[in-house]
Design a protein around this motif. Structure first.
Motif: not given
Length: 357
Positions: A178-182, A233-236, A243-246
């Motif tokens: 589930l990585s956003p890198a993929t 994690g907290g990043r973004g 993208s990256g915000s959660e």
């Protein structure tokens, strides 16, 4: 936001030794009714406090023609537990939540992910999830920590689930994880299914220093393992609109910048809108450090330089072994400095809201 991770209820049918939250466990009789009633009474307030529009610009997909310079994608809402498929959580909480999400966000194409351990999935439940708009069914219990799923024992379960999903017209993701890198799987219309777990190759494989995992001294993460600087994690989290915000939401409406959860919440969606909470934190040095994936810098404005943060990241595991991880330093900074400040900021926001009414 790209993603909202919403823990619906504390109830679970398991008490896994590696779980990051001790409140995820079996509940019976009055205790079960209490946690289910909390979830039922809270979710309408939580959903009402989410943004009216949920989408984000994908920074991995620049475009010369799209407004904003990047492709716009529909956001995801991940519905998790505990275990959302246990009775009565499934009927009294999960299904009504999914129906409410469809009513609010269905025309926007917001994608709903239902996260489950997998062993309670049946053809009937899959049909009911699809009828309520599930875009993905994610089976997260595929690891040796889930009793009965160890090693080859989970092969029959994976085979059975695969057959159930494919018979229902649900497709496997093109890529695992589930990585956003993929990101190719984000292009898929769904419905989809996926399998993952706390395996050595997964982003949670070293086990978060939280909950029963901490009580059982299971975390193998060291000082170089920065859970803040990875997905979930907290990043973004403050980079709203991209993208990256959660963010992560607890059953009582508490909001956190990461799934691991900081030692104090950022606010509560039963009292405030998510936009208002996050807007008030933009530019705050400590929260910006978390959002940049550098928790060691969160205390710079309070006299905590990285050297002190690293020292505060030392502790001993319950088994007596020395342990160092940035999550420990984060916990101590929240407990000693940031927690009271978040309470103050929350009180100021609520006072301002009441004054404006």
């Amino acid at each position: 936001m790209e993603s909202i991770y919403y823990v619906l209820c504390w109830a679970c049918h398991r008490r896994c030794k590696h779980c990051y939250e001790a409140r995820f466990r079996p509940y019976v009789r009055g205790a079960l009714r209490e946690v289910v009633d909390e979830a039922r009474s809270t979710f309408p307030k939580v959903l009402d406090s989410l943004p009216d529009e949920l989408s984000y610009l994908d920074l991995d997909a620049p475009s010369e023609t799209a407004p904003g310079g990047y492709e716009r994608r529909a956001s995801r809402i991940i519905l998790a537990g505990g275990e959302v498929l246990v009775d009565p959580v499934r009927e009294e909480v999960l299904y009504p939540v999914m129906e409410a999400i469809q009513a609010k966000y269905g025309p926007q194409g917001v994608r709903v992910v239902v996260q489950t351990t997998g062993d309670l999935v049946t053809p009937k439940i899959v049909e009911e999830l699809l009828d309520r708009g599930a875009w993905m069914i994610s089976c997260a219990g595929m690891d040796d920590f889930h009793v009965g799923h160890e090693g080859d024992k989970r092969v029959p379960l994976v085979d059975r689930l695969t057959e159930i999903f494919e018979n229902a017209g649900v497709s496997g993701m093109r890529r695992s994880g589930l990585s956003p890198a993929t990101r190719n799987w984000l292009d898929e219309e769904g419905p989809l299914y996926s399998f993952f777990g706390a395996t050595e190759d997964a982003w949670i494989g070293k086990i978060w220093p939280r909950g029963r995992a901490w009580e059982n001294s299971l975390s193998k993460a060291g000082i170089t393992d920065n859970f803040c600087n990875v997905w979930s994690g907290g990043r973004g989290f403050l980079n709203r609109g991209y993208s990256g915000s959660e963010v992560s939401i607890d059953p009582n409406g508490d909001v956190f910048p990461c799934c691991l959860k900081t030692a104090a919440p950022l606010g509560n969606l039963c009292e405030e809108r998510l936009d208002d909470i996050l807007d008030s934190l933009v530019g705050h040095p400590a929260l910006e450090a978390i959002s940049m994936g550098h928790p060691e810098r969160m205390g710079l404005a309070h006299g905590w330089d990285p050297k002190r943060f690293f020292e505060e990241s030392r502790t001993k595991r319950p088994d007596g072994e020395p342990y160092r991880n940035l999550c420990i330093g984060c916990d101590r900074f929240f407990e000693k400095v940031l927690g009271p400040e978040l309470v103050r900021l929350r009180e100021e926001r609520i006072a301002a809201k009441r004054a404006a009414e």
